[in-house]
Design an enzyme around this catalytic site. Structure first.
Site, PDB file in Angstrom:
ATOM      1  N   HIS A  55     -10.205  -5.713  -2.376  1.00 58.75           N
ATOM      2  CA  HIS A  55      -8.882  -5.881  -1.775  1.00 58.75           C
ATOM      3  C   HIS A  55      -9.010  -5.994  -0.267  1.00 58.75           C
ATOM      4  O   HIS A  55      -9.947  -5.499   0.337  1.00 58.75           O
ATOM      5  CB  HIS A  55      -7.958  -4.714  -2.148  1.00 58.75           C
ATOM      6  CG  HIS A  55      -8.467  -3.376  -1.714  1.00 58.75           C
ATOM      7  ND1 HIS A  55      -9.409  -2.671  -2.434  1.00 58.75           N
ATOM      8  CD2 HIS A  55      -8.185  -2.615  -0.627  1.00 58.75           C
ATOM      9  CE1 HIS A  55      -9.683  -1.535  -1.812  1.00 58.75           C
ATOM     10  NE2 HIS A  55      -8.947  -1.475  -0.710  1.00 58.75           N
ATOM     11  N   GLN A  65     -14.822   2.321   1.384  1.00 56.51           N
ATOM     12  CA  GLN A  65     -13.957   1.835   0.306  1.00 56.51           C
ATOM     13  C   GLN A  65     -13.675   2.994  -0.650  1.00 56.51           C
ATOM     14  O   GLN A  65     -14.601   3.687  -1.072  1.00 56.51           O
ATOM     15  CB  GLN A  65     -14.653   0.687  -0.430  1.00 56.51           C
ATOM     16  CG  GLN A  65     -13.786   0.010  -1.480  1.00 56.51           C
ATOM     17  CD  GLN A  65     -14.507  -1.157  -2.149  1.00 56.51           C
ATOM     18  OE1 GLN A  65     -15.689  -1.394  -1.911  1.00 56.51           O
ATOM     19  NE2 GLN A  65     -13.791  -1.881  -2.983  1.00 56.51           N
ATOM     20  N   ASP A 105       0.860  -1.181   0.000  1.00 56.86           N
ATOM     21  CA  ASP A 105       0.000   0.000   0.000  1.00 56.86           C
ATOM     22  C   ASP A 105       0.903   1.240   0.000  1.00 56.86           C
ATOM     23  O   ASP A 105       1.837   1.306   0.809  1.00 56.86           O
ATOM     24  CB  ASP A 105      -0.898  -0.027   1.240  1.00 56.86           C
ATOM     25  CG  ASP A 105      -2.034   0.984   1.164  1.00 56.86           C
ATOM     26  OD1 ASP A 105      -1.776   2.138   0.786  1.00 56.86           O
ATOM     27  OD2 ASP A 105      -3.168   0.611   1.492  1.00 56.86           O
ATOM     28  N   ILE A 106       0.618   2.203  -0.890  1.00 54.43           N
ATOM     29  CA  ILE A 106       1.450   3.418  -0.898  1.00 54.43           C
ATOM     30  C   ILE A 106       1.234   4.238   0.379  1.00 54.43           C
ATOM     31  O   ILE A 106       2.095   5.009   0.755  1.00 54.43           O
ATOM     32  CB  ILE A 106       1.212   4.332  -2.131  1.00 54.43           C
ATOM     33  CG1 ILE A 106      -0.267   4.585  -2.362  1.00 54.43           C
ATOM     34  CG2 ILE A 106       1.891   3.779  -3.358  1.00 54.43           C
ATOM     35  CD1 ILE A 106      -0.526   5.673  -3.410  1.00 54.43           C
ATOM     36  N   HIS A 134      -6.733  -5.422   3.305  1.00 62.10           N
ATOM     37  CA  HIS A 134      -5.548  -4.794   3.884  1.00 62.10           C
ATOM     38  C   HIS A 134      -4.926  -5.747   4.898  1.00 62.10           C
ATOM     39  O   HIS A 134      -5.625  -6.215   5.808  1.00 62.10           O
ATOM     40  CB  HIS A 134      -5.915  -3.509   4.630  1.00 62.10           C
ATOM     41  CG  HIS A 134      -6.465  -2.419   3.772  1.00 62.10           C
ATOM     42  ND1 HIS A 134      -5.759  -1.274   3.477  1.00 62.10           N
ATOM     43  CD2 HIS A 134      -7.654  -2.298   3.140  1.00 62.10           C
ATOM     44  CE1 HIS A 134      -6.495  -0.494   2.710  1.00 62.10           C
ATOM     45  NE2 HIS A 134      -7.659  -1.086   2.491  1.00 62.10           N
TER      46      HIS A 134
END
Ligand code: AMP
Ligand code: ZN
Length: 148
Positions: free
Chosen positions: A108, A102, A39-40, A110
């Protein structure tokens, strides 16, 4: 922060473009049904996203096999995070739909390693480290995955 992407236009979805290699990401793992990448917005060291390869907006749109594969990959990544970073625990988080929080409409999960005293809550004080930090962290996770 990306906007919730129109599900009628999967070609514009940021995760589809990332999976297709059109935009860069620090990948951790991939198999036939899932892809895992950093994750960025790192809420803690080793924060990884596990996504379905296919564009489905939410868990409610996935096949049972995709839902199972998502969890299987999350477990692999969590085990790798334990080997690489020795966290105190690991959170698995997932939101379905804009109202639920979301922001990217591509299913996705996390994977969030928790370190003692990291103090994160649902306001998630995101850090956006440089790509080199993400790549270094991804390399640690890939090594831990390969070692298993
Ligand atoms: P959610 O808010 O649960 O939909 O999560 C979307 C996540 O995607 C956020 O944690 C973002 O930091 C992350 N994200 C957005 N764009 C990218 C990208 N280009 N590469 C990696 N992660 C991204
Ligand atoms: Zn997509």
């Amino acid at each position: 922060m990306p906007q919730f992407t129109d599900t009628s236009a999967p070609g514009t979805c940021i995760f589809c473009r990332l999976i297709a290699g059109e935009i860069p990401s620090a990948q951790v793992y991939e198999d036939a049904q899932t892809v895992a990448f950093m994750d960025i917005g790192q809420v803690t060291q080793g924060h990884v996203l596990v996504a379905t390869r296919r564009h489905v907006p939410t868990l409610l749109d996935a096949t049972p096999e995709e839902a199972a594969a998502l969890m299987r990959t999350a477990q692999r990544v969590a085990l790798a995070a334990r080997a690489a970073f020795d966290p105190a625990g690991v959170m698995l988080l997932q939101a379905n739909g804009a109202v639920a929080g979301q922001t990217v409409a591509h299913l996705h999960l996390h994977v969030v390693p928790r370190h003692a005293g990291d103090g994160i809550d649902f306001t998630w004080p995101r850090k956006n480290p440089p790509a080199s930090v993400l790549e270094d962290t991804a390399a640690q996770l890939r090594a831990a995955l390969a070692a298993r």
